[in-house]
Design a protein around this motif. Sequence first.
Motif, PDB file in Angstrom:
ATOM      1  N   ARG A 121       0.830  -1.205   0.000  1.00  0.00           N
ATOM      2  CA  ARG A 121       0.000   0.000   0.000  1.00  0.00           C
ATOM      3  C   ARG A 121       0.865   1.256   0.000  1.00  0.00           C
ATOM      4  O   ARG A 121       0.542   2.254  -0.652  1.00  0.00           O
ATOM      5  N   GLU A 124       2.020   1.928  -3.440  1.00  0.00           N
ATOM      6  CA  GLU A 124       0.925   2.461  -4.257  1.00  0.00           C
ATOM      7  C   GLU A 124       0.685   3.944  -3.980  1.00  0.00           C
ATOM      8  O   GLU A 124       0.334   4.707  -4.888  1.00  0.00           O
ATOM      9  N   LEU A 125       0.876   4.359  -2.729  1.00  0.00           N
ATOM     10  CA  LEU A 125       0.665   5.761  -2.356  1.00  0.00           C
ATOM     11  C   LEU A 125       1.898   6.625  -2.592  1.00  0.00           C
ATOM     12  O   LEU A 125       1.833   7.848  -2.455  1.00  0.00           O
ATOM     13  N   VAL A 127       4.641   6.442  -0.778  1.00  0.00           N
ATOM     14  CA  VAL A 127       5.120   6.826   0.560  1.00  0.00           C
ATOM     15  C   VAL A 127       6.390   6.049   0.887  1.00  0.00           C
ATOM     16  O   VAL A 127       6.405   4.816   0.807  1.00  0.00           O
ATOM     17  N   LEU A 146      -0.063   4.998   7.555  1.00  0.00           N
ATOM     18  CA  LEU A 146       0.153   5.474   6.185  1.00  0.00           C
ATOM     19  C   LEU A 146      -0.809   6.613   5.853  1.00  0.00           C
ATOM     20  O   LEU A 146      -0.417   7.634   5.276  1.00  0.00           O
ATOM     21  N   GLU A 147      -2.088   6.428   6.193  1.00  0.00           N
ATOM     22  CA  GLU A 147      -3.083   7.462   5.897  1.00  0.00           C
ATOM     23  C   GLU A 147      -2.773   8.748   6.653  1.00  0.00           C
ATOM     24  O   GLU A 147      -2.905   9.844   6.110  1.00  0.00           O
ATOM     25  N   VAL A 150       0.129  10.526   4.910  1.00  0.00           N
ATOM     26  CA  VAL A 150      -0.279  11.200   3.671  1.00  0.00           C
ATOM     27  C   VAL A 150      -1.046  12.476   3.989  1.00  0.00           C
ATOM     28  O   VAL A 150      -0.831  13.524   3.372  1.00  0.00           O
ATOM     29  N   GLU A 154       0.209  16.178   2.851  1.00  0.00           N
ATOM     30  CA  GLU A 154      -0.611  17.046   2.002  1.00  0.00           C
ATOM     31  C   GLU A 154      -0.993  18.330   2.728  1.00  0.00           C
ATOM     32  O   GLU A 154      -1.052  19.398   2.118  1.00  0.00           O
ATOM     33  N   PHE A 199      -8.780  13.417   0.112  1.00  0.00           N
ATOM     34  CA  PHE A 199      -8.182  12.142   0.472  1.00  0.00           C
ATOM     35  C   PHE A 199      -9.254  11.104   0.775  1.00  0.00           C
ATOM     36  O   PHE A 199      -9.105   9.924   0.475  1.00  0.00           O
ATOM     37  N   GLU A 203      -9.406   8.109  -4.310  1.00  0.00           N
ATOM     38  CA  GLU A 203      -8.110   7.480  -4.093  1.00  0.00           C
ATOM     39  C   GLU A 203      -7.659   6.846  -5.404  1.00  0.00           C
ATOM     40  O   GLU A 203      -8.452   6.192  -6.089  1.00  0.00           O
ATOM     41  N   ILE A 205      -4.977   4.215  -7.215  1.00  0.00           N
ATOM     42  CA  ILE A 205      -4.067   3.116  -6.950  1.00  0.00           C
ATOM     43  C   ILE A 205      -3.370   2.744  -8.255  1.00  0.00           C
ATOM     44  O   ILE A 205      -4.028   2.355  -9.219  1.00  0.00           O
TER      45      ILE A 205
END
Length: 433
Positions: A121, A124-125, A127, A146-147, A150, A154, A199, A203, A205
């Motif tokens: 994940r 994909e982001l 990060v 992770l969220e 992000v 941002e 966000f 999303e 991916i």
Amino acid sequence: MIYEFKLPDIGEGLHEAEIIRWLIREGDVVKADQPIAEIQTDKAMVEMTTPVAGKVVALAGPEGATVKVGEPLIVVETEAAVAAEAAPTDNSAQEPAPVLHKEAPRPARKRAIAAPSVRKRARELGVPIDDVEGTGEGGRVTLADLERYVREREAAAAVAEAARSEGNEAAVLPAGSAATGRQANAAAWTSIANVEAAFQEEERIPLRGLRKKIAEKMVKSVYTAPHVTGMDEVDVTKLVEIRKHLAGELAKEQIKLTYLPFMIKAVTRALKQYPMFNASLDEKTNEIVLKRRFHIGIATATKAGLVVPVIRDADQKSIRELAIEIAELSEKAHRQALRLDELQGSTFTITSTGAGGGWFATPIINYPEVAILGAHAIKRRPVVVGDEIVIRDMMGMSLTFDHRVIDGEPAGRFMRTVAYYLENPEVLLLDVR
């Protein structure tokens, strides 16, 4: 000495591979046979190891890049050269190392602790997972971490952008004006709110790795072979009873018995009667190639995507042997530990929507095979038997075939043959060795 480790041909017809994850960085010193990268081929994810020891001086590219067979994957300054570099020198000119994808030196940092799904994940982001502070047990990085990372990244970008915008407006206001500060703060918080909403509402991916390979293969299958799907339902009441009894016996040996071994036995018997279904089409020579061995692909859903491990010579194995092999391949598939030879060479494939799936489906052929059988949910349903309505265990079944090779009439006969063996599973027990 500089050594270029070039991507080898590790599978049938392999032309290129995608770099899923680097396990090393430029400047690292590696040992021979040390894992250096995870790459995605057309068949499976493979862990690559370096054949030599030394210092890594160049990588083929960032994660997500594609490397063709024969192109350098990494460049290594071998141990002899590293030792010579460390020893006193006469400052003579040295040949520079070739550069593939040179990065500025980065300070060493601790490697994050995270599950494979979380690492996937993060990729994909976009990060850098080693930069994320983990709040899980033992500092483990979670999806929530992770969220949060992000959102904070941002939000920081939004504050910086708002500050730049307000800085331009401040040129026409008195220095130190309270209005300037209020406007900057209001704009920044508005931007942060917009980032939070964006966000949560949308999303993206990246289509990478196994998911990308699945997409490419499905498109090739659909646009190459004209697909036709036949559907039927099968009375598997006897099969449900027999499997339940045998499952209890095999459970004593810690062997899990599903319906799949019975499906495989029924299919291989039908394939022997209708060899056109155990075939492929050679488009270059315009020849139908009949396969004399029966290697059955088992479509298996994993977190990373759909893979098709292969049971070789399935017609030569008992129900018990098939149950053991299916369990082993399934376990390896979910660990992404299948070898390439365990994913190649199938002649016919069986797929399933699972117990919670629908009654029918239209499976896509596992190209270059010419047919695929879908087994669907078993449900208790009222059916007419003779002149009476009774409750029976019924299973949906779908057969998709390549209409260039197979017509509807033999497809119908093939399905009824498979259905006969599933409706009369005691006949399959004659294959016990």
